[in-house]
Design an enzyme around this catalytic site. Structure first.
Site, PDB file in Angstrom:
ATOM      1  N   GLU A  72       0.844  -1.187   0.000  1.00 15.24           N
ATOM      2  CA  GLU A  72       0.000   0.000   0.000  1.00 15.24           C
ATOM      3  C   GLU A  72       0.883   1.242   0.000  1.00 15.24           C
ATOM      4  OE1 GLU A  72      -2.301  -0.619   3.526  1.00 15.24           O
ATOM      5  OE2 GLU A  72      -0.817   0.319   4.824  1.00 15.24           O
ATOM      6  N   ARG A 165     -10.462  -6.000  21.858  1.00 12.40           N
ATOM      7  CA  ARG A 165     -10.127  -6.327  23.246  1.00 12.40           C
ATOM      8  C   ARG A 165      -9.828  -5.025  23.989  1.00 12.40           C
ATOM      9  NH1 ARG A 165      -4.642  -5.536  23.286  1.00 12.40           N
ATOM     10  NH2 ARG A 165      -3.562  -5.773  21.292  1.00 12.40           N
TER      11      ARG A 165
END
Length: 244
Positions: A72, A165
């Site tokens: 990218e 989380r």
């Protein structure tokens, strides 16, 4: 989600070179199963890309059991900004402010700040809206962090990942919101689905982690200090030693 220009899964180095020409150099070569920055390699031109491709695939295979690689656009002046969210699992999501985690060592966060300093108001608002829309769309449940890379020069951001989380930097969010994220998670686990109101952000909080390395051994990670003055390595970190 806003994504950086880049490629899909790359078949081989020639495929990578072709995709990089379309994306434009510099590019960042990444392992699809990467973690902790393993295999993350910036490439300024085709020669560097060709040199790095095989190594990144080998690192990915050795560390994660998968050799998938993609690329990218490389962001030269980047900031790592993340939005703390909390969802009820039924499409309800509340934003709990943001944090800047740009100060890093070996791709690991060292300093976290809440809220993210010097972030343009319009960028902050769009970033929060993007994070909430994503989590609402998947009926996200519990605490989570939506992470972005912010391009300072372009004044734009792109999605990195969602940490599903509670993260080690959550105390700085608690400090500026007055909320106890662990308590919220426990209440949700026992069936209480009411979400907190979007909190007012008060003050500024910083968390710093100790990064213990041995400068004598090429800055390898080390768990303890060796204080013995007679030791030739008294000024370094000695792996396996106990504090005096």
């Amino acid at each position: 989600m806003p994504l950086l220009p880049g490629s899909g899964l790359l078949d081989d180095v020639e495929h990578a070179v072709a995709e990089a020409r379309g994306t434009g150099y510099p590019v960042m070569l990444k392992a699809t199963s990467g973690g902790g920055g393993i295999g993350l390699t910036p490439c300024a031109d085709e020669a560097e890309l060709r040199q790095a491709f095989g190594r990144v695939r080998r690192l990915a295979e050795a560390n994660f059991g998968a050799a998938g690689v993609y690329l990218e656009r490389f962001v030269a002046r980047a900031r790592h900004v993340e939005v703390q969210v909390f969802g009820d699992g039924a499409g309800g999501v509340v934003g709990l402010g943001d944090r800047d985690c740009s100060v890093q060592r070996r791709n690991q966060k060292i300093v976290e700040e809440a809220p993210a300093p010097d972030l343009p108001d319009d960028v902050r608002a769009r970033m929060h809206r993007t994070a909430l829309d994503l989590c609402a769309a998947v009926a996200y449940r519990s605490a989570g962090t939506v992470e972005f890379v912010y391009d300072v020069d372009r004044r734009d951001f792109a999605f990195l990942e969602v940490n599903t989380r509670l993260q080690v930097e959550h105390p700085v969010t608690e400090a500026v919101t007055g909320l106890d994220l662990v308590a919220l998670m426990l209440r949700l686990a026992r069936g209480e689905t009411a979400l907190p109101d979007p909190p007012a952000i008060r003050g500024h909080a910083v968390e710093a982690r100790v990064y213990a390395e041995d400068p004598v051994l090429d800055h390898r990670p080390s768990p303890a200090w060796s204080p013995a003055p007679s030791s030739p390595r008294a000024c370094g970190w000695t792996a396996g030693s106990r504090p005096g």
